[in-house]
Enzyme design. Structure first.
Site, PDB file in Angstrom:
ATOM      1  N   ASP A   1       0.523  -1.116  -0.148  1.00  0.00           N
ATOM      2  CA  ASP A   1      -0.068   0.076  -0.152  1.00  0.00           C
ATOM      3  C   ASP A   1       0.838   1.226   0.025  1.00  0.00           C
ATOM      4  O   ASP A   1       1.925   1.163  -0.670  1.00  0.00           O
ATOM      5  CB  ASP A   1      -1.199  -0.062   1.085  1.00  0.00           C
ATOM      6  CG  ASP A   1      -2.174   0.642   1.018  1.00  0.00           C
ATOM      7  OD1 ASP A   1      -2.213   1.796   0.675  1.00  0.00           O
ATOM      8  OD2 ASP A   1      -3.121  -0.098   0.745  1.00  0.00           O
TER       9      ASP A   1
ATOM     10  N   HIS B   1      -3.533   5.765   3.547  1.00  0.00           N
ATOM     11  CA  HIS B   1      -4.262   4.507   3.217  1.00  0.00           C
ATOM     12  C   HIS B   1      -3.520   3.461   3.671  1.00  0.00           C
ATOM     13  O   HIS B   1      -4.314   2.545   4.254  1.00  0.00           O
ATOM     14  CB  HIS B   1      -4.382   4.549   1.524  1.00  0.00           C
ATOM     15  CG  HIS B   1      -5.591   3.374   1.378  1.00  0.00           C
ATOM     16  ND1 HIS B   1      -5.134   2.309   0.931  1.00  0.00           N
ATOM     17  CD2 HIS B   1      -6.734   3.580   0.943  1.00  0.00           C
ATOM     18  CE1 HIS B   1      -6.076   1.713   0.619  1.00  0.00           C
ATOM     19  NE2 HIS B   1      -7.310   2.437   0.408  1.00  0.00           N
TER      20      HIS B   1
ATOM     21  N   SER C   1     -11.764  -1.214  -0.265  1.00  0.00           N
ATOM     22  CA  SER C   1     -10.364  -1.284   0.183  1.00  0.00           C
ATOM     23  C   SER C   1     -10.303  -1.336   1.672  1.00  0.00           C
ATOM     24  O   SER C   1      -9.352  -1.845   2.285  1.00  0.00           O
ATOM     25  CB  SER C   1      -9.589  -0.326  -0.412  1.00  0.00           C
ATOM     26  OG  SER C   1      -9.924   1.131   0.309  1.00  0.00           O
TER      27      SER C   1
END
Length: 556
Positions: free
Chosen positions: A124, A156, A346
């Site tokens: 990520d 994120h 996600s």
């Protein structure tokens, strides 16, 4: 409202590409020497080649002309921007960690057991490595971009990491679902939100080589079978995922958000969720419904998990910059507006990755396909009675097999475990498993209409030699058996050369048989394919007969 764009497959090298050059990935035949093939390409093009052994190379060149004919090369792909974080910005925060009760995260045990650690790779945007919730949960990290994996200016990756492995310390903070997890952090997202194909592929390889048991991919690209110009299928990404699967790693990916698709809702899971053996995860809301942003897919949406109002960790630098006066620094309450009400598939995928880690901790001998089946088949069916008015009983395109139920999955370990398939991932001629035997042998493996439709085996025949192959597929399914000639590179997809088909079975149902004489000597390919819904174990047997033996048997 800011959208976090993961424009995959651009600007990967530390040095700039030559003027007018494009970026290409080159697939390697199984067993081919990456260094030797690279030397051949460099000799032909005069351009420097970068290796992603053992499955691919990359090169900047004006064109790909002639690369496909070089010995050891199986495919050539031009790399284009196409991936996005599966994240949908929404409204301010309303609740925290309601999803733990919905997925029965900790209901399998009266008290937390002592379990061995399981390595989960979070590929990520990096992580806030000094975050009090995460700093002791990290086994290692690597960056495949210019910035350190120990910082996360995007946020994120830290959000995803918190869902998986935030420490259970009975102090102020949140609880990660996978309390035995050790994280391998691979940073692939640059500060501007972009990521290269090399970064994703190299990160997957790095995670596998550092003993990851689960890989979480909370990003994706659009899939559109009806419009190839919009479809973002990547051979390099598929090769990297295949490398992970063939090395015993479970890959979990978000099916994607429709805000990055041509219309909403979108009827196809994105890549890499739409690749074989990848567990594709969609989202459900607090009321049990499926949000409009969650992609649908009748084939590749395997399981759902909560994906609205998700509360998790954020980098402390990000929260301090966004809301310096906020009390809960380092958490999504204090983050930018798009994180205060965390919505997106996600944020569903990490819960499934965490559940997989719990299964592997409780039963370390499980294989990835067994873990996937245990998770999906134990899911709670989503239907109108549970809040999903558009869901049907059983598997459907909105939630797959249903909503993740961690406790139910753990309890299934007390029963009969599903069969494991030691040959995966043998889904193409280029990754076929070699089978030996001067006269023949019997193989037992598994096949799954939703996740593993094709298995391919490589068998050597001499000219004039007869082959008799028999297939007994899972009960109640329509299975088929094919034999492909030497030189076959693909048995599925648009690039299949039907002229290389040597024989195929024609019987309906699960019992198939082919009988053929080899016209040339070489490696042939036996393909097992399931064509109807169903899954289970099959038996494949073959017998070789030399030409002399066949003539003697034919004499009166």
């Amino acid at each position: 409202m800011r959208r976090l764009v993961l424009a995959v497959f651009l600007l990967a090298l530390a040095t700039p590409a030559p003027a007018g050059a494009a970026r290409f990935a080159v697939g390697l035949q199984k067993g081919a020497s990456p260094r030797l093939v690279a030397q051949r390409i460099e000799a032909r093009t005069g351009r420097r080649v970068s290796e992603i052994p053992p499955f691919a190379l990359t090169i900047d060149a004006p064109s790909a002309y002639g690369l496909g004919a070089i010995p050891g090369v199986t495919w050539v792909e031009r790399l284009r921007a196409s991936r996005r974080l599966s994240f949908t910005p929404n409204d301010p925060l309303t609740a925290r960690q309601w999803y733990l009760n919905r997925i029965h995260a900790f209901d399998a045990w009266a008290q937390l057991p002592s379990l061995p650690s399981v390595r989960v790779a979070v590929i990520d945007s990096g992580i806030d490595a000094g975050h009090p919730e995460l700093e002791n949960q990290i086994a290692g990290g690597a960056s495949f971009v210019a910035s350190s994996w120990q910082t996360d200016t995007n946020g994120h990756g830290t959000f995803v990491a918190g869902e998986i492995a935030a420490a259970l310390n009975n102090e102020l903070g949140i609880a990660g679902v996978a309390f035995p997890a050790e994280m391998l952090v691979a940073k692939v997202v640059r500060n501007d939100g972009t990521i290269s194909p090399d970064a994703e592929a190299r990160a997957i390889r790095w995670a596998v080589d550092h003993r990851a048991q689960v890989i979480n991919l909370s990003f994706g690209g659009v899939r559109d079978p009806d419009d190839r110009s919009r479809d973002t299928y990547s051979l390099l990404e598929a090769a990297a995922v295949q490398y992970a699967v063939s090395n015993g790693v479970l890959v979990v990916a978000a099916v994607g958000n429709a805000d990055s698709a041509p219309e909403q809702p979108w009827g196809y899971a994105g890549y890499p969720a739409a690749l074989p053996h990848v567990v594709g995860v969609s989202a459900v809301a607090r009321d049990g419904s499926v949000p409009s942003f969650s992609n649908r897919d009748v084939l590749y949406d395997d399981i759902a998990a909560p994906g609205e109002d998700i509360f998790s960790t954020l980098p402390r630098g990000l929260t301090a910059g966004a809301r310096p006066g906020c009390v809960l620094q380092g958490y999504s309450d204090c983050g930018p507006i798009e994180f205060r009400k965390g919505d997106g598939t996600s944020f569903s995928a990490p819960q499934v990755s965490a559940a997989a880690a719990l299964l592997l901790a409780a039963e370390p001998q499980l294989q990835p396909d067994q873990v996937a089946e245990l998770l999906t088949r134990s899911a709670a069916d989503a239907e109108p009675a549970s809040g999903c008015d558009r869901c049907s009983s059983g598997r459907d395109s909105l939630t797959g097999w249903g909503v993740l139920d961690v406790a139910s999955a753990i309890k299934t370990l007390d029963g009969t475990l599903p069969d494991a398939d030691r040959f995966e991932a043998n889904d193409e001629a280029t990754t076929a498993v070699r089978i030996w035997g001067r006269r023949g042998q019997r193989i037992r493996a598994t096949i799954d209409y939703w996740d593993d439709q094709v298995d391919v085996y490589k068998i050597k025949l001499r000219r004039g030699q007869r082959l008799v192959a028999k297939l007994r597929g899972p009960r109640g399914t329509d299975t088929n058996l094919f034999l492909w000639k030497p030189g076959t590179r693909r048995v599925t997809g648009a690039a299949v050369d039907r002229r290389l088909l040597a024989a195929q079975s024609k019987s309906p149902g699960s019992f198939e048989r082919i009988h053929v004489r080899a016209q040339v000597s070489g490696w042939y390919f036996l393909e097992v394919k399931v064509s109807s819904t169903g899954a289970g174990r099959y038996s494949l047997s073959f017998r070789k007969r030399h030409r002399r033996a066949a003539l003697q048997a034919a004499r009166p």
